[in-house]
Motif scaffolding. Structure first.
Motif, short mmCIF file in Angstrom:
data_model
loop_
_atom_site.label_atom_id
_atom_site.label_comp_id
_atom_site.label_asym_id
_atom_site.label_seq_id
_atom_site.Cartn_x
_atom_site.Cartn_y
_atom_site.Cartn_z
N TYR A 348 0.94 -1.31 -0.02
CA TYR A 348 -0.01 -0.16 0.00
C TYR A 348 0.76 1.33 -0.03
CZ TYR A 348 -4.39 -2.47 0.48
OH TYR A 348 -5.40 -3.56 0.22
N ARG A 349 1.99 1.28 0.38
CA ARG A 349 3.35 2.36 0.34
C ARG A 349 3.33 2.77 -0.99
NH1 ARG A 349 5.26 5.42 3.93
NH2 ARG A 349 4.78 3.98 5.58
N ARG A 350 3.66 1.47 -2.01
CA ARG A 350 3.85 1.57 -3.20
C ARG A 350 2.77 2.08 -4.00
NH1 ARG A 350 6.82 -3.27 -2.47
NH2 ARG A 350 4.86 -4.61 -2.75
N ILE A 351 1.53 1.68 -3.70
CA ILE A 351 0.11 2.22 -4.13
C ILE A 351 0.18 4.00 -3.87
CG2 ILE A 351 -2.23 2.46 -4.08
CD1 ILE A 351 -2.49 -0.71 -3.64
N ALA A 352 0.53 4.26 -2.74
CA ALA A 352 0.41 5.75 -2.20
C ALA A 352 1.54 6.49 -3.14
CB ALA A 352 0.87 5.82 -0.74
N GLU A 353 2.59 5.92 -3.32
CA GLU A 353 3.74 6.54 -3.91
C GLU A 353 3.16 6.99 -5.36
OE1 GLU A 353 8.46 5.87 -5.36
OE2 GLU A 353 7.57 5.03 -3.31
N ARG A 354 2.51 5.64 -5.91
CA ARG A 354 2.23 5.73 -7.46
C ARG A 354 1.18 7.00 -7.49
NH1 ARG A 354 0.17 2.57 -12.15
NH2 ARG A 354 -2.06 3.29 -12.36
N ARG A 355 -0.02 6.94 -6.64
CA ARG A 355 -1.05 8.14 -6.45
C ARG A 355 -0.38 9.34 -6.67
NH1 ARG A 355 -5.90 5.98 -2.94
NH2 ARG A 355 -6.53 4.10 -3.87
N VAL A 356 0.68 9.55 -5.66
CA VAL A 356 1.25 10.88 -5.40
C VAL A 356 2.00 11.28 -6.69
CG1 VAL A 356 2.98 12.23 -4.43
CG2 VAL A 356 1.49 10.86 -3.07
N ARG A 357 2.69 10.44 -7.29
CA ARG A 357 3.43 10.70 -8.45
C ARG A 357 2.73 11.05 -9.51
NH1 ARG A 357 6.25 6.42 -8.88
NH2 ARG A 357 8.30 7.44 -8.05
N LEU A 358 1.55 10.16 -9.70
CA LEU A 358 0.45 10.42 -11.09
C LEU A 358 -0.17 11.82 -10.57
CD1 LEU A 358 -1.04 6.99 -11.61
CD2 LEU A 358 0.27 8.10 -13.09
N GLY A 359 -0.44 12.09 -9.38
CA GLY A 359 -1.04 13.26 -9.11
C GLY A 359 -0.28 14.62 -9.52
N LEU A 360 0.97 14.36 -9.21
CA LEU A 360 1.96 15.60 -9.51
C LEU A 360 1.95 15.73 -11.16
CD1 LEU A 360 4.71 14.82 -6.89
CD2 LEU A 360 3.05 16.47 -7.01
N VAL A 361 1.99 14.43 -11.81
CA VAL A 361 2.10 14.59 -13.15
C VAL A 361 1.02 15.16 -13.91
CG1 VAL A 361 2.32 13.03 -15.43
CG2 VAL A 361 3.75 12.72 -13.31
N LEU A 362 -0.43 14.80 -13.46
CA LEU A 362 -1.51 15.49 -14.27
C LEU A 362 -1.69 16.77 -13.56
CD1 LEU A 362 -3.97 12.50 -13.05
CD2 LEU A 362 -2.86 12.99 -15.26
N ALA A 363 -1.08 17.11 -12.61
CA ALA A 363 -1.29 18.71 -12.05
C ALA A 363 -0.28 19.38 -12.90
CB ALA A 363 -1.05 19.06 -10.65
N GLU A 364 1.00 18.92 -13.33
CA GLU A 364 1.81 19.46 -14.05
C GLU A 364 1.31 19.75 -15.47
OE1 GLU A 364 5.71 21.48 -14.82
OE2 GLU A 364 4.83 20.76 -13.21
N ILE A 365 0.64 18.67 -16.01
CA ILE A 365 0.07 18.65 -17.37
C ILE A 365 -1.17 19.77 -17.37
CG2 ILE A 365 -1.14 17.50 -19.08
CD1 ILE A 365 0.17 14.82 -18.20
N GLY A 366 -1.78 19.95 -16.30
CA GLY A 366 -2.89 20.69 -16.34
C GLY A 366 -2.47 22.11 -16.41
N GLU A 367 -1.51 22.42 -15.53
CA GLU A 367 -0.78 23.71 -15.42
C GLU A 367 -0.09 24.20 -16.62
OE1 GLU A 367 2.59 26.08 -12.49
OE2 GLU A 367 1.65 24.20 -12.02
N ARG A 368 0.61 23.30 -17.52
CA ARG A 368 1.34 23.85 -18.51
C ARG A 368 0.34 23.77 -19.43
NH1 ARG A 368 6.87 20.49 -19.59
NH2 ARG A 368 7.54 20.48 -16.94
N ASN A 369 -0.75 23.31 -19.42
CA ASN A 369 -1.75 23.76 -20.71
C ASN A 369 -3.03 24.17 -20.34
OD1 ASN A 369 -0.65 21.53 -22.80
ND2 ASN A 369 -0.41 20.56 -21.01
N ASN A 370 -2.90 25.20 -19.14
CA ASN A 370 -4.08 25.86 -18.87
C ASN A 370 -5.28 25.30 -18.55
OD1 ASN A 370 -4.86 28.58 -17.80
ND2 ASN A 370 -5.73 29.13 -19.76
N ILE A 371 -5.30 23.95 -18.03
CA ILE A 371 -6.67 23.22 -17.87
C ILE A 371 -7.38 23.51 -16.48
CG2 ILE A 371 -7.51 20.83 -17.58
CD1 ILE A 371 -5.40 19.88 -19.33
N GLN A 372 -8.40 24.07 -16.59
CA GLN A 372 -8.91 24.59 -15.16
C GLN A 372 -10.52 23.89 -15.20
OE1 GLN A 372 -8.76 28.81 -15.49
NE2 GLN A 372 -6.50 28.89 -15.10
N VAL A 373 -10.89 23.97 -14.01
CA VAL A 373 -12.14 23.85 -13.56
C VAL A 373 -13.00 24.93 -12.92
CG1 VAL A 373 -13.68 22.22 -12.42
CG2 VAL A 373 -11.75 21.36 -12.89
N SER A 374 -13.97 25.25 -13.92
CA SER A 374 -14.66 26.50 -13.39
C SER A 374 -15.46 26.61 -12.14
CB SER A 374 -15.61 26.91 -14.75
OG SER A 374 -16.62 26.13 -14.98
#
Length: 449
Positions: A348-374
Motif C-alpha cells: 500500500y505504500r507503493r500504491i500511495a507513492e504511485r498515486r502521489v506521482r500520478l497526481g503531480l504529473v497530472l497537475a503539471e500537465i494541467g498547469e502547463r496547458n491551462n486546464i482549469q475547472v470553472s
C-alpha cells in the motif's frame, strides 16, 4: 535578517533564519502606533494613549502577532527567491531558549529553523507516443431483450397458490433469529416477502423454504457470511424460527406496448431504444475506466522521479486507514487475505507513492496547458451530489459551501477527468471490439492496481 541554508538533500531544504531584535521592535512599535487610534482605555482620550502604556497592556500579544507575521513573510520571501514549489507547509522550530514567552517581551533576536519539502521538477514525456486500446462493445438485440425480460420479471403479478412453494414463488413469512440461543438486533420480522431463488437473503435461507406451504412453521439453520456487514454476526451460525403466512406464484406478463406504457414509455420500440441507450452508456463507462487505467499506467511508466515523502506519508495514512476499517468491518485479518501486515504495508505504500506521482504529473500537465475547472462546473457537481440526498439538499449545499476541503474534493476529480480527456486527444487510441464478458473481465493485475 540572516538566512543560512543548512540542508539541501533531494527534495528537502532547511534554513536557519535570524531576524534582529531591532527589526522586531520596529514592527511592534509600528503596530502599537496603529492601535493608538483603535483602542479605548479608561482615563485616556482616543488616540492619546501613551505608547509605553500600550506596550504594558498589549505588548505580549503585539509581539506574538509580529513574530507570526515575520515568520510567514520571511518564509514566503525565501520560497519566492529560490523559486521553490512547496509540497507541504513549512515546518518551523524556534531555537533553544526561545520557547514560551522569552520573545514576547521584546529586545531579543528571533532565531528559528525552517524545514521545507519541495515539489520535484517534472520532465513530461511525449504523450503522442502513448498507445492505448479502447474496448468497444456492440449492444446486441439479445442483450436488450434480456434486460427487458429482467425488468418484466421484477414486475410480474403474484397470486396466491395452493400447495408447496417452488423456486420463483414468493413466500410471505414471520421470522425470529437466534445466535447462540439468544435473539439479536434486526433478527425479527413480520410479513416479509421472500422471492425464492433471488439470493436476497443469507445463503441457505431461501433454499430451506422450498416445499413449504401456507401456515407451516420451519426451523432454518444458516451461517452468516464472513463478510457480513454486522461484524458481530459475521461467520456465526444462526437459527431462524419461520412461519409461512402465504405462498404466491408469479403470473404471466406480456412484453408489449402496454407493458412499456406501465414503465412510462410510449411503446415497446421506445422502451427498447431507451434500454439500449442505457446499456450503451454503462458499457462506455466501463470502457472509460479501462482506458483511463491504461493511460495512468503509461504515465506512471514514463515518469520516474523522487516524490515528496510528506505527501506519500499523507496518502499512505489515508489508504492504510481505509484498509484497516474494511478489514475490521468484514471481521477479517491480513492472514485471511493471504498476506502479512508488513507485506501489506509495503504494497500500500507503493500504491500511495504511485498515486502521489500520478497526481503531480497530472497537475503539471494541467498547469502547463491551462486546464482549469470553472466555478460553474463545481457548482453543478455539488448540485448533483445534493440531489442524491432527497429532502436534505440545502444541508448538503451548505456543507460544501462552508467547507473548503469538501469543495476541493469535488473539484479534484473534475480536474483529473479534464486532464485525462486532454491526454486521450493526443495519445494514439485505437478501438477494439470485444464481447461484454471481455469488457467486464477483471484481470489479476487490475485487481492488484
Amino acid at each position: 535578517m540572516q538566512v543560512t541554508e543548512t540542508q539541501a538533500d533531494g527534495l528537502k531544504r532547511a534554513f536557519r533564519v535570524v531576524v534582529s531584535a531591532a527589526d522586531l521592535d520596529a514592527k511592534a512599535d509600528a503596530r502599537l502606533n496603529e492601535l493608538k487610534g483603535q483602542v479605548k482605555l479608561n482615563g485616556f482620550r482616543p488616540g492619546k494613549v501613551p505608547t509605553a502604556h500600550l506596550k504594558r497592556v498589549y505588548g505580549k500579544s503585539v509581539y506574538s502577532e509580529v513574530i507570526e507575521q515575520t515568520v510567514n513573510e520571511t518564509n514566503g520571501k525565501l520560497v519566492e527567491e529560490h523559486g521553490f514549489k512547496l509540497a507541504l507547509q513549512p515546518k518551523v522550530k524556534l531555537s533553544d531558549g526561545q520557547q514560551g514567552e522569552t520573545l514576547l517581551d521584546g529586545g531579543k533576536d528571533l532565531a528559528y529553523d525552517v524545514e521545507l519539502e519541495i515539489l520535484p521538477k517534472i520532465e513530461l514525456s511525449n504523450f503522442k507516443d502513448i498507445a492505448i486500446e479502447k474496448l468497444v462493445v456492440d449492444v446486441s438485440d439479445a442483450e436488450v431483450d434480456e434486460t427487458i425480460q429482467r425488468i418484466a420479471d421484477s414486475n410480474r403479478p403474484f397470486a396466491t397458490k395452493e400447495g408447496a412453494a417452488e423456486t420463483g414463488d414468493r413466500v410471505t413469512i414471520d421470522f425470529t433469529g437466534y445466535v447462540d440461543g439468544e435473539k439479536f438486533p434486526g433478527g425479527e420480522g413480520e410479513n416479509i416477502d421472500v422471492l425464492l431463488g433471488s439470493k436476497g437473503f443469507i445463503p441457505g435461507f431461501e433454499e430451506q423454504l422450498v416445499g413449504a406451504v401456507a401456515g407451516e412453521s420451519r426451523t432454518l439453520q444458516v451461517t452468516f457470511p464472513e463478510t457480513y456487514a454486522a461484524k458481530e454476526l459475521a461467520g456465526k451460525a444462526a437459527t431462524f424460527e419461520v412461519t409461512v403466512k402465504s405462498v404466491d406464484a408469479a403470473g404471466p406478463i406480456a412484453i408489449d406496448d402496454e407493458f412499456a406504457k406501465t414503465l412510462g414509455q410510449e411503446s415497446l420500440d421506445k422502451l427498447k431504444e431507451t434500454v439500449r441507450g442505457r446499456i450503451t452508456q454503462e458499457h462506455a463507462g466501463a470502457a472509460r475506466q479501462k482506458v483511463k487505467r491504461a493511460l495512468l499506467d503509461a504515465l506512471d511508466a514514463a515518469h520516474r522521479f523522487d516524490v515528496p515523502e510528506g505527501l506519500v506519508e499523507q496518502e499512505f495514512a489515508g489508504v492504510w486507514g481505509r484498509v484497516q476499517e474494511d478489514l475490521a468491518g468484514q471481521n477479517r485479518t491480513f492472514a485471511d487475505e493471504g498476506t502479512t501486515e508488513e507485506e501489506a504495508r509495503q504494497d500500500y505504500r507503493r500504491i500511495a507513492e504511485r498515486r502521489v506521482r500520478l497526481g503531480l504529473v497530472l497537475a503539471e500537465i494541467g498547469e502547463r496547458n491551462n486546464i482549469q475547472v470553472s466555478d460553474d462546473e463545481v457548482t453543478r457537481a455539488v448540485v448533483e451530489r445534493a440531489r442524491q440526498f432527497p429532502g436534505q439538499e440545502q444541508q448538503v449545499w451548505d456543507y460544501y459551501r462552508r467547507t473548503p476541503e469538501a469543495l476541493a474534493s469535488v473539484r479534484a476529480p473534475l480536474f483529473e477527468e479534464k486532464v485525462v480527456d486532454f491526454l486521450l486527444e493526443l495519445a494514439n487510441v485505437t478501438e477494439k471490439t470485444v464481447t461484454k464478458e471481455e469488457l467486464y473481465k477483471e484481470e489479476d493485475d487490475e485487481k492488484a492496481a
